[in-house]
Design a protein around this motif. Structure first.
Motif: not given
Length: 531
Positions: A67, A229, A232
């Motif tokens: 990420q 985040d 995913d």
């Protein structure tokens, strides 16, 4: 910086549930696991340590590295990501929407609360490691809630069509917002830093999630903040067993409904109403609710549908297409993070209070819940003016009309209070009642009516006197209300409306370092910070 603390209950801006929770009222105890104090974390540590697997830690490290990609991170953030592989590393998590340019001021307060609590825990538990985490709400779809920020009392908005998860939205068109920002801020050193931050964030990253990660990282990277985040594919795999229970057992609906009923019976409000299925389906620009009817599963407002076997296969093959709503997001978060404490605002805390029984039913440790720091920032020029007016800032939390009335009483050379006259009048009527009792009931009624009329007359006269004194004192009353309007825009808390850029413009990065220095996440009181 000097500061002043005020009990949350005295501000008038926080719910009964939050005030009772902080006061440890017995009515709140069944709805949380452990109260947020340093002593509570020892048991929480051991509970989470026993339940969080090494496999989950390895997945977390790998996905965070992906990420962050090529984003420049500080040594402390990089070390914190690597540390997730160790069984003595835990998180202190806060979450926030992907508001344009961070949105309201409390974005900063949430993250500073997480950073400071992590440091306090490290000092108390030196053998363990604690990482502040910002959970980006990338799967939200309420674009109208995040597409603007307020600057100098005006709304700066990003106008565009939207759909699906906001984290995947293209940042195209934000150069127009940058021009508005640039014109509003001017050309000072701090203004240029803000415009650069906006430009680097939104014009050099292709989607809103990456842009928000860049901005949050730039603001807090020196403190080791880790930004995650949840949207995913690999992280969503850990959520599959819970999503199955949601689809085929309606587990959260049943448990949350029971808890909410007890919460309401205890005298508190329901924050979020559970649905039978609290999952969305995400695909190709859509994020819509999943509903079940007669053994079939449908994606609301689309032509997409599944049989029971079909949706189970879809979940196994594409877990990233299943998105938890506000009630399920906390469980997803706790399933993929070695988390000890969640930090949020009053509204967030309220829906967490509906979840404890659900967490127990799926055997996931329920985190400690901490109300984030709330702050009003008071520039020197305004505190000087308040001092001249002889008004303590704590009085500005009142509604404006009440503030003006109270201040008029303070300033008036004439006593605007007819209490003595009321007492005198009522004593006179006591004698009349004695006389009336010696006649008939009709005279007694007449005395009562006359007393009521006279007292109402005094009320009217008192109001007229107050009104006259307000006119006479209009200049000083106006000066006071102008200060209140600046510190409490639209009669709301400053932190809910103003953007950090207005303060950064004057104080630069020192604003964040001072917040870091002054805010105590476990103080459990409202902070008034004098700049």
């Amino acid at each position: 910086m000097p500061k002043q603390l005020l009990p949350y209950r005295d501000t008038g801006y926080f719910s009964k549930l939050m005030c009772d929770y902080l006061a440890k009222e017995e009515t709140t105890i069944p709805f949380y696991n452990r109260f947020p104090s340093l002593e509570s974390f020892e048991e929480q540590l051991e509970e989470k340590r026993a339940s969080f697997s090494q496999e989950s830690r390895a997945t977390l490290v790998a996905q965070l590295k992906k990420q962050y990609g090529s984003l420049a991170v500080s040594e402390s953030t990089e070390a914190n990501i690597e540390a997730f592989g160790n069984d003595n590393t835990f998180t202190i998590t806060t979450g926030h929407q992907l508001n344009l340019f961070t949105g309201p001021l409390y974005f900063l307060y949430k993250i500073v609360s997480a950073i400071n609590l992590s440091e306090q825990l490290k000092e108390a538990h030196p053998k363990d490691h604690f990482v502040p985490v910002y959970w980006m709400a990338t799967e939200d779809h309420d674009f109208d809630e995040i597409n603007y920020f307020n600057l100098n009392g005006k709304k700066v908005a990003w106008e565009r069509e939207s759909g699906g998860a906001v984290g995947e939205l293209s940042t195209e068109g934000l150069e127009d917002v940058r021009e508005v920002l640039q014109n509003a801020l001017g050309s000072s050193k701090n203004a240029k830093e803000l415009v650069t931050l906006f430009t680097e964030g939104y014009e050099k990253h292709s989607n809103l999630a990456d842009a928000t990660r860049y901005i949050a990282n730039e603001l807090f990277k020196e403190y080791g903040l880790v930004i995650i985040d949840g949207n995913d594919p690999e992280l969503k795999k850990a959520f599959i067993p819970y999503a199955e229970k949601e689809l085929f057992e309606n587990r959260s609906y049943k448990k949350v409904t029971e808890t909410t009923s007890r919460l309401v019976t205890a005298g508190y409000k329901e924050q979020v109403h559970p649905r039978e299925i609290n999952l969305f389906y995400i695909k190709q620009g859509i994020r819509e609710r999943i509903v079940a009817q007669e053994g079939q599963f449908y994606v609301n407002d689309t032509d997409i549908s599944f049989t029971s076997d079909g949706i189970n296969e879809e979940l196994k093959n594409h877990p990233e297409r299943f998105s938890p709503n506000a009630l399920l997001r906390p469980l997803f978060q706790e399933a993929i993070l070695p988390n000890l404490c969640y930090i949020g605002g009053g509204g967030e805390m309220a829906y967490w209070f509906q979840l404890k029984d659900y967490f127990e039913s799926v055997e996931v440790p329920f985190p400690i819940l901490l109300l984030r720091n709330s702050v009003v920032l008071v520039p020197q020029r305004l505190s000087d003016k308040l001092m001249k007016l002889e008004v303590d800032i704590s009085r500005l939390f009142q509604k404006q009309e009440k503030l003006k009335t109270e201040y008029a009483h303070q300033l008036s050379e004439i006593k605007i209070d007819f209490s003595e006259q009321r007492d005198h009048l009522q004593k006179q009527f006591e004698n009349l009642y004695t006389l009336a009792e010696q006649t008939d009931a009709s005279f007694l009624g007449a005395v009562g009516a006359q007393e009521k009329k006279q007292l109402k007359g005094l009320d009217r006269l008192e109001k007229r006197l107050l009104k006259a004194q307000k006119r006479k004192l209009a200049d000083r009353l106006e000066r006071l209300t102008m200060i209140q309007d600046q510190l409490f825009p639209k009669q709301s808390l400053q932190e809910r409306t103003m953007n950090f850029s207005e303060f950064y413009l004057e104080y630069g990065y020192g604003l964040i370092s001072e917040l870091k220095k002054e805010l105590d996440p476990l103080a459990h009181e409202f902070t008034i910070l004098y700049l």
